[in-house]
Design a protein around this motif. Structure first.
Motif, PDB file in Angstrom:
ATOM      1  N   PRO A 105      16.663  13.219   9.806  1.00 16.74           N
ATOM      2  CA  PRO A 105      15.742  13.436   8.814  1.00 16.74           C
ATOM      3  C   PRO A 105      14.246  13.867   9.192  1.00 16.74           C
ATOM      4  CG  PRO A 105      15.897  11.271   8.338  1.00 16.74           C
ATOM      5  CD  PRO A 105      16.895  11.463   9.400  1.00 16.74           C
ATOM      6  N   HIS A 106      13.769  15.035   8.493  1.00 15.04           N
ATOM      7  CA  HIS A 106      12.223  15.180   8.850  1.00 15.04           C
ATOM      8  C   HIS A 106      11.449  14.351   8.624  1.00 15.04           C
ATOM      9  CE1 HIS A 106       8.759  18.009   8.939  1.00 15.04           C
ATOM     10  NE2 HIS A 106       8.195  17.477   8.001  1.00 15.04           N
ATOM     11  N   ALA A 107      11.636  13.363   7.919  1.00 17.81           N
ATOM     12  CA  ALA A 107      10.487  12.335   7.346  1.00 17.81           C
ATOM     13  C   ALA A 107      11.428  11.299   6.545  1.00 17.81           C
ATOM     14  CB  ALA A 107       9.489  12.702   6.735  1.00 17.81           C
ATOM     15  N   VAL A 108      11.026   9.960   6.830  1.00 17.34           N
ATOM     16  CA  VAL A 108      11.543   8.915   6.054  1.00 17.34           C
ATOM     17  C   VAL A 108      10.494   8.168   5.052  1.00 17.34           C
ATOM     18  CG1 VAL A 108      12.547   6.725   6.276  1.00 17.34           C
ATOM     19  CG2 VAL A 108      13.261   8.479   7.695  1.00 17.34           C
ATOM     20  N   LEU A 109      10.769   7.991   3.785  1.00 15.68           N
ATOM     21  CA  LEU A 109      10.247   7.400   2.744  1.00 15.68           C
ATOM     22  C   LEU A 109      10.519   5.889   2.559  1.00 15.68           C
ATOM     23  CD1 LEU A 109       9.370  10.087   0.221  1.00 15.68           C
ATOM     24  CD2 LEU A 109       8.197   9.615   2.474  1.00 15.68           C
ATOM     25  N   LEU A 110       9.772   4.657   2.791  1.00 10.81           N
ATOM     26  CA  LEU A 110      10.153   3.463   2.565  1.00 10.81           C
ATOM     27  C   LEU A 110       9.664   3.355   1.144  1.00 10.81           C
ATOM     28  CD1 LEU A 110      10.248   3.461   5.682  1.00 10.81           C
ATOM     29  CD2 LEU A 110       9.542   1.192   5.828  1.00 10.81           C
ATOM     30  N   THR A 111      10.736   3.498   0.213  1.00  7.72           N
ATOM     31  CA  THR A 111      10.320   3.292  -1.175  1.00  7.72           C
ATOM     32  C   THR A 111      10.001   1.845  -1.917  1.00  7.72           C
ATOM     33  OG1 THR A 111      12.401   3.300  -2.239  1.00  7.72           O
ATOM     34  CG2 THR A 111      11.444   5.639  -1.610  1.00  7.72           C
ATOM     35  N   ASP A 112      10.468   1.057  -1.173  1.00 14.22           N
ATOM     36  CA  ASP A 112      10.489  -0.483  -1.460  1.00 14.22           C
ATOM     37  C   ASP A 112      10.124  -1.319  -0.474  1.00 14.22           C
ATOM     38  OD1 ASP A 112      13.010  -1.151  -0.585  1.00 14.22           O
ATOM     39  OD2 ASP A 112      13.863   0.093  -2.068  1.00 14.22           O
ATOM     40  N   ALA A 113       9.838  -2.633  -0.575  1.00 14.94           N
ATOM     41  CA  ALA A 113       9.614  -3.778   0.326  1.00 14.94           C
ATOM     42  C   ALA A 113      10.686  -4.232   1.007  1.00 14.94           C
ATOM     43  CB  ALA A 113       8.654  -4.658  -0.008  1.00 14.94           C
ATOM     44  N   ALA A 114      11.974  -3.667   0.733  1.00 13.42           N
ATOM     45  CA  ALA A 114      13.003  -4.669   1.462  1.00 13.42           C
ATOM     46  C   ALA A 114      12.944  -4.603   3.013  1.00 13.42           C
ATOM     47  CB  ALA A 114      14.387  -3.782   0.969  1.00 13.42           C
ATOM     48  N   LEU A 115      12.525  -3.821   3.747  1.00 12.77           N
ATOM     49  CA  LEU A 115      12.385  -3.717   5.076  1.00 12.77           C
ATOM     50  C   LEU A 115      11.377  -4.821   5.580  1.00 12.77           C
ATOM     51  CD1 LEU A 115      13.172  -0.117   6.447  1.00 12.77           C
ATOM     52  CD2 LEU A 115      14.799  -2.010   5.624  1.00 12.77           C
ATOM     53  N   THR A 116      10.658  -5.308   4.823  1.00 16.48           N
ATOM     54  CA  THR A 116       9.702  -6.353   5.135  1.00 16.48           C
ATOM     55  C   THR A 116      10.363  -7.753   5.258  1.00 16.48           C
ATOM     56  OG1 THR A 116       8.913  -6.715   3.057  1.00 16.48           O
ATOM     57  CG2 THR A 116       7.894  -5.236   4.166  1.00 16.48           C
ATOM     58  N   GLN A 117      11.753  -7.916   4.640  1.00 19.84           N
ATOM     59  CA  GLN A 117      12.333  -9.056   4.656  1.00 19.84           C
ATOM     60  C   GLN A 117      13.087  -9.224   6.143  1.00 19.84           C
ATOM     61  OE1 GLN A 117      14.956  -8.418   1.312  1.00 19.84           O
ATOM     62  NE2 GLN A 117      13.243  -8.600  -0.317  1.00 19.84           N
ATOM     63  N   GLN A 118      13.218 -10.561   6.176  1.00 16.98           N
ATOM     64  CA  GLN A 118      13.759 -10.873   7.747  1.00 16.98           C
ATOM     65  C   GLN A 118      15.335 -10.370   7.862  1.00 16.98           C
ATOM     66  OE1 GLN A 118      12.277 -11.970  10.468  1.00 16.98           O
ATOM     67  NE2 GLN A 118      14.139 -11.728  11.558  1.00 16.98           N
ATOM     68  N   LYS A 119      15.987 -10.486   6.659  1.00 18.72           N
ATOM     69  CA  LYS A 119      17.347  -9.889   6.765  1.00 18.72           C
ATOM     70  C   LYS A 119      17.544  -8.399   7.100  1.00 18.72           C
ATOM     71  CE  LYS A 119      17.844  -9.309   1.786  1.00 18.72           C
ATOM     72  NZ  LYS A 119      18.749  -9.592   0.625  1.00 18.72           N
ATOM     73  N   GLY A 143       5.328   4.093  -2.867  1.00 17.05           N
ATOM     74  CA  GLY A 143       6.140   3.781  -4.065  1.00 17.05           C
ATOM     75  C   GLY A 143       6.057   2.398  -4.231  1.00 17.05           C
ATOM     76  N   HIS A 144       7.052   1.749  -4.415  1.00 17.32           N
ATOM     77  CA  HIS A 144       7.054   0.150  -4.859  1.00 17.32           C
ATOM     78  C   HIS A 144       7.090  -0.711  -3.559  1.00 17.32           C
ATOM     79  CE1 HIS A 144       9.532   0.786  -8.965  1.00 17.32           C
ATOM     80  NE2 HIS A 144       8.301   1.045  -8.971  1.00 17.32           N
ATOM     81  N   PHE A 145       6.867   0.019  -2.461  1.00 19.48           N
ATOM     82  CA  PHE A 145       6.691  -0.926  -1.052  1.00 19.48           C
ATOM     83  C   PHE A 145       5.454  -1.601  -1.458  1.00 19.48           C
ATOM     84  CE2 PHE A 145       4.240  -1.688   2.925  1.00 19.48           C
ATOM     85  CZ  PHE A 145       5.422  -1.995   3.689  1.00 19.48           C
ATOM     86  N   THR A 146       4.257  -1.031  -1.913  1.00 23.13           N
ATOM     87  CA  THR A 146       2.888  -1.550  -1.878  1.00 23.13           C
ATOM     88  C   THR A 146       3.018  -2.699  -3.186  1.00 23.13           C
ATOM     89  OG1 THR A 146       2.173   0.463  -3.169  1.00 23.13           O
ATOM     90  CG2 THR A 146       1.568   0.152  -0.877  1.00 23.13           C
ATOM     91  N   SER A 147       3.715  -2.244  -4.131  1.00 22.72           N
ATOM     92  CA  SER A 147       4.089  -2.945  -5.322  1.00 22.72           C
ATOM     93  C   SER A 147       4.553  -4.487  -5.071  1.00 22.72           C
ATOM     94  CB  SER A 147       4.590  -2.364  -6.550  1.00 22.72           C
ATOM     95  OG  SER A 147       3.761  -1.322  -6.837  1.00 22.72           O
ATOM     96  N   PHE A 148       5.450  -4.345  -4.291  1.00 21.28           N
ATOM     97  CA  PHE A 148       6.524  -5.514  -4.102  1.00 21.28           C
ATOM     98  C   PHE A 148       6.285  -6.439  -2.750  1.00 21.28           C
ATOM     99  CE2 PHE A 148       8.449  -3.213  -7.417  1.00 21.28           C
ATOM    100  CZ  PHE A 148       8.734  -4.399  -8.510  1.00 21.28           C
ATOM    101  N   ILE A 149       5.638  -5.996  -1.882  1.00 20.06           N
ATOM    102  CA  ILE A 149       5.284  -6.504  -0.549  1.00 20.06           C
ATOM    103  C   ILE A 149       4.758  -7.799  -0.762  1.00 20.06           C
ATOM    104  CG2 ILE A 149       3.417  -5.174   0.153  1.00 20.06           C
ATOM    105  CD1 ILE A 149       4.217  -5.418   3.070  1.00 20.06           C
ATOM    106  N   LYS A 150       4.936  -8.920  -0.186  1.00 22.99           N
ATOM    107  CA  LYS A 150       4.260 -10.100  -0.279  1.00 22.99           C
ATOM    108  C   LYS A 150       3.211 -10.239   0.990  1.00 22.99           C
ATOM    109  CE  LYS A 150       8.297 -12.592  -1.933  1.00 22.99           C
ATOM    110  NZ  LYS A 150       7.714 -12.472  -3.561  1.00 22.99           N
TER     111      LYS A 150
END
Length: 205
Positions: free
Chosen positions: A54-68, A90-97
């Motif tokens: 892709p030309h660009a990637v958006l991380l729309t939530d905080a899933a990738l901050t989890q160890q799994k 998006g929801h990355f900033t809302s849900f990241i701990k």
């Protein structure tokens, strides 16, 4: 005719109200690009490593901050180091701990950490933004955001200024060089229309 660029939304923890809340930003993106979404790690990895990434990637939530999901985050970083652009929004900033800020961004070689969560006026740092975007993006706007600290001054697109809450000097929007590519961050938690314009610019569209 050249097909439009593809923007990948990585949404492993997709909330049912995301599309409705972010409709203005999604609509802006679709004027410039074809949007694709992945909701599983396997689909994400296949897309990132495809012959036509892709030309660009958006991380729309905080899933990738989890160890799994660390392997998927490493794959995103490899895509970035190879010349891609990834934006946390998006929801990355809302849900990241908060404790996950430093470990997450340190894998990209960045010292970014959470500064503050508040609404205030943020101002464009023109020297860091390509001049072709000075018209489309606002000089200043009100944003309720999770602000960053420890951001290199040259990587800050929007920060607090003279009109902002005093005593806080954080970055609301940042874009840093990582390898041959770029890693960005939009702290806005309320899907401001102006943040959509900024997102389009961060994606290089």
């Amino acid at each position: 005719m050249t097909p439009p660029p593809t923007i990948l939304l990585i949404s492993l923890n997709l909330e049912p109200y995301f599309d409705e809340l972010y409709t203005p930003q999604i609509d802006l993106l679709t004027k410039h690009a074809t949007l694709q979404r992945t909701q599983t790690t396997d689909a994400t990895l296949r897309t990132l490593t495809s012959p036509t990434p892709p030309h660009a990637v958006l991380l729309t939530d905080a899933a990738l901050t989890q160890q799994k999901h660390v392997d998927t985050w490493d794959a995103v970083l490899q895509y970035v180091r190879n010349g891609g652009t990834a934006i946390c929004m998006g929801h990355f900033t809302s849900f990241i701990k908060p404790p996950r800020f430093v470990p997450f961004f340190s894998r990209a070689g960045l010292a970014w950490d959470m500064e503050e969560y508040m609404r205030t006026t943020v101002c464009l740092q023109r020297r860091n933004c390509p001049d072709r975007y000075w018209g489309p993006v606002p000089d200043r706007y009100s944003q309720k955001a999770v602000f960053l600290k420890n951001v290199d001054p040259g990587d800050v697109w929007y920060r607090t200024g003279a009109e902002s809450v005093r005593g806080m000097d954080g970055a609301a929007v940042a874009l840093a060089r990582v390898g041959e590519g770029r890693l960005g961050y939009i702290g806005d938690v309320n899907a401001e229309v102006d943040s959509g314009r900024v997102l389009v610019a961060l994606c290089g569209l």
